[in-house]
Design an enzyme around this catalytic site. Structure first.
Site: not given
Ligand code: A3P
Length: 305
Positions: A52, A54-56, A117, A139, A147, A273
Site C-alpha cells: 500500500k 504505491g507499488t502498482t 515486499h 509512504r 489504505s 491515490g
Molecule cells: P489509497 O488506498 O490511499 O488510495 P499498492 O500499489 O502498494 O498496493 O498501493 C495502493 C495505493 O496506491 C492505493 O492508495 C492506490 O489508490 C494508490 N495508487 C494506485 N495507483 C496509483 C496511481 N496511478 N497514482 C497514484 N496512486 C495510486
C-alpha cells in the site's frame, strides 16, 4: 525452521514472524523459496515496497520508462491492456509461491524487472551481492495504514465481517501487519540507501505525487536510461505520467474488471491515490500515536514524513 511466533492477521489467516517480519504461511513459503533459489543478475531491477505504499503505480512508471523505445505510443501500450502486477511480477508472492516447481525466468528481457515486499534483512543473498538495482518506495505510515485497512477489508471473507479501524490500528502499531513492522521495513532500506546510494534509490509516494516529472527523470537516471533532451521536448515524460496517472489507470477496462491470479480484483489497487486521506479516518489520539512511533523509530535516523 525454528518455531515461529504467530498472531491472528487482519484477514482470515494467521501471520508468522520470520526474521522479525510478519507473513502469512503461504507467503512465507514464497519467501523461503525465493531466498533459496532466486539468482539475481547484475542488470536486474527490483521494485521494493511495503504493501500500500504505491507499488502498482511505481511498477507502471518503471515498466513504461524502461520500455519506452519499444512502445512509443500510449494508445496500444501493454499498460493499457495489462494490470501492472502482471507486467512486473512479485518474486515471493507470484514467481516463487508454488511449492512444487521453480519459475522459468529465461523469457524475461534484460534488464529483468521484478518486485518484492521482502524486508532488507530477508533479501536473497544474490540480490545483496550482485550489482542489481533496488528502487524502494515508502509512504506516510498514516496513509499506508488507512489504505491497508480498506484493502484488507475487501479480502476478508463475508462471514468474518470487517476488521474495525481500532483493531487494525492496534495491530499496525505493534508491527503486526503484512511485512510489518512498517517502520523496521522502511528503516532497513533507508539505512542501506545511505550506505549504497548507487544500488538503492529511496523514493516517497508523496514526492511522486508532488513532483512527478522530476522524480520520473531521477528514476530514469538512476536506472541508467535518462531521458534525452529530444525525448523531453517530444513530451515523452508527460506521456508516461499521463499513461500511469491514477485517473487513466483506474478507468482502464482491464483495471476495472480484471483479477490477479491470486484472486484480488485489479480495482482493489486503485482507491483514491491521494496524500492525506488519513485525515478523514484517524482520531487525534491515533494521529499522535502514529506520529510518535514514526518520530521515535525514523526521525532519529533523519527520515520524516
Ligand atoms: P489509497 O488506498 O490511499 O488510495 P499498492 O500499489 O502498494 O498496493 O498501493 C495502493 C495505493 O496506491 C492505493 O492508495 C492506490 O489508490 C494508490 N495508487 C494506485 N495507483 C496509483 C496511481 N496511478 N497514482 C497514484 N496512486 C495510486
Amino acid at each position: 525452521l525454528p518455531t515461529l511466533s504467530m498472531e491472528r492477521g487482519w484477514v482470515a489467516h494467521y501471520l508468522y514472524q520470520y526474521q522479525g517480519f510478519w507473513h502469512t504461511s503461504r507467503q512465507l513459503q514464497g519467501v523461503l523459496s525465493c531466498q533459496k533459489h532466486f539468482e539475481a543478475h547484475d542488470t536486474d531491477i527490483l521494485i521494493v515496497t511495503t504493501p500500500k505504499s504505491g507499488t502498482t503505480w511505481l511498477k507502471a512508471w518503471t515498466f513504461a520508462l524502461l520500455n519506452r523505445k519499444q512502445y512509443p505510443s500510449i494508445q496500444n501500450h501493454p499498460l493499457v491492456t495489462n494490470n501492472p502486477h502482471l507486467l512486473v511480477p512479485f518474486l515471493e508472492l507470484v514467481l516463487y509461491i508454488e511449492k512444487d516447481f521453480l519459475p522459468d525466468l529465461t523469457s524475461f528481457p534484460t534488464p529483468r524487472l521484478f518486485s518484492t515486499h521482502l524486508p532488507c534483512v530477508s533479501l536473497p543473498k544474490s540480490v545483496t551481492e550482485s550489482t542489481c538495482k533496488i528502487v524502494y518506495l515508502c509512504r506516510d505510515p498514516k496513509d499506508v495504514f488507512i489504505s491497508l485497512w480498506y484493502f484488507t477489508n475487501k479480502l476478508r471473507p463475508e462471514s468474518k465481517g470487517v476488521i474495525s479501524l481500532q483493531q487494525a490500528f492496534d495491530k499496525f502499531c505493534r508491527g503486526v501487519s503484512l511485512y510489518g513492522p512498517f517502520w523496521a521495513h522502511v528503516l532497513g532500506y533507508w539505512k542501506k540507501s545511505l550506505e549504497e546510494p548507487e544500488k538503492i534509490m529511496f523514493l516517497r509516494f508523496e514526492e511522486m505525487k508532488m513532483k512527478p516529472s522530476f522524480v520520473l527523470k531521477e528514476l530514469a537516471r538512476f536506472l541508467g536510461c535518462p531521458f534525452s533532451k529530444e525525448e523531453e521536448d517530444a513530451g515523452v515524460v508527460d506521456d508516461i505520467l499521463k499513461l500511469c496517472s491514477f485517473d487513466n489507470m483506474s478507468n482502464l477496462e482491464v483495471n476495472r474488471y480484471g483479477k490477479l491470479s491470486s484472486g484480488e480484483e485489479h480495482k482493489a489497487f486503485f482507491r483514491h491515490g491521494e496524500i492525506g486521506d488519513w485525515k478523514n479516518h484517524l482520531t487525534v489520539e491515533m494521529i499522535e500515536q502514529l506520529n510518535s512511533i514514526t518520530e521515535e523509530k525514523l526521525a532519529v535516523h533523519g527520515l520524516r514524513f
